[in-house]
Design a protein around this motif. Structure first.
Motif, short mmCIF file in Angstrom:
data_model
loop_
_atom_site.label_atom_id
_atom_site.label_comp_id
_atom_site.label_asym_id
_atom_site.label_seq_id
_atom_site.Cartn_x
_atom_site.Cartn_y
_atom_site.Cartn_z
N THR A 12 40.48 35.57 44.86
CA THR A 12 39.16 35.60 44.22
C THR A 12 39.24 36.23 42.83
O THR A 12 38.64 35.73 41.88
CB THR A 12 38.16 36.37 45.09
N PHE A 13 39.95 37.34 42.70
CA PHE A 13 39.99 38.07 41.43
C PHE A 13 41.22 37.76 40.60
O PHE A 13 41.22 37.96 39.39
CB PHE A 13 39.90 39.58 41.69
N THR A 14 42.27 37.29 41.23
CA THR A 14 43.52 37.06 40.50
C THR A 14 43.73 35.62 40.11
O THR A 14 44.57 35.31 39.26
CB THR A 14 44.74 37.50 41.36
N HIS A 106 40.73 43.62 38.02
CA HIS A 106 39.54 42.85 37.65
C HIS A 106 38.30 43.75 37.70
O HIS A 106 38.17 44.56 38.63
CB HIS A 106 39.37 41.66 38.60
N HIS A 109 36.58 43.95 41.08
CA HIS A 109 37.39 44.22 42.28
C HIS A 109 37.32 45.71 42.60
O HIS A 109 38.22 46.49 42.32
CB HIS A 109 38.84 43.79 42.05
N SER A 112 40.27 47.40 44.68
CA SER A 112 41.48 47.71 43.92
C SER A 112 41.23 48.83 42.91
O SER A 112 42.11 49.64 42.66
CB SER A 112 42.01 46.47 43.20
N GLU A 131 41.03 41.64 32.85
CA GLU A 131 41.22 42.77 33.76
C GLU A 131 41.31 44.06 32.97
O GLU A 131 41.86 44.08 31.87
CB GLU A 131 42.50 42.59 34.58
#
Length: 140
Positions: A12-14, A106, A109, A112, A131
């Motif tokens: 989703t974020f990467t 991100h 996120h 993370s 990011e």
């Protein structure tokens, strides 16, 4: 690891998509071969829990700076594994006298970001490819 990385939600974020077994085999062959530069190291560890692989941590080290990343499979998220593994990686890097550790996270996120903060990284205002750069420049 193909099963661990098979959930599309992990990307989703990467960006990207779940890798095939063949793609992972090719990736691991490249990682084992190394970067081919004497001033660069690739460090990669899988994370195991209860005899199952659940994710990985990695670092690219160049000139005393380590860029780190962590991925935990969706089935094992939210249980502290990312924090524990990332902290273990940072502790190991510090023992190797790595002076600066960075990660890219991100903006949306939050999980993370929480891991990055918990392992001693501080978010900067620098956005790189969408990011935030997180870092510490503490002496080794």
């Amino acid at each position: 690891m193909a099963a661990v990385l098979s959930d599309p939600a992990l990307y989703t974020f990467t960006g990207g998509e779940p890798p095939t077994v063949a793609a992972l085999e090719a990736r691991y062959r490249r990682q084992l071969a190394g970067p081919g530069r004497p001033d660069e190291q690739w460090l990669n560890w899988v994370i195991k829990y209860d005899d199952a692989l659940i994710g990985y941590v990695q670092a690219t080290v160049i000139d005393g700076t380590a860029e780190i990343a962590w991925v935990i499979g969706a089935a094992w998220q939210g249980r502290g594994f990312a924090k524990e593994a990332a902290q273990g990686l940072v502790t190991w890097l510090r023992a190797q006298r790595i002076g600066r550790i960075i990660a890219h996270v991100h903006p949306d996120h939050t999980a993370s970001a929480a891991v990055a903060a918990a392992i001693g990284l501080t978010r900067t205002d620098v956005l790189d490819d969408g990011e935030y750069l997180w870092n510490t420049a503490d002496p080794a």
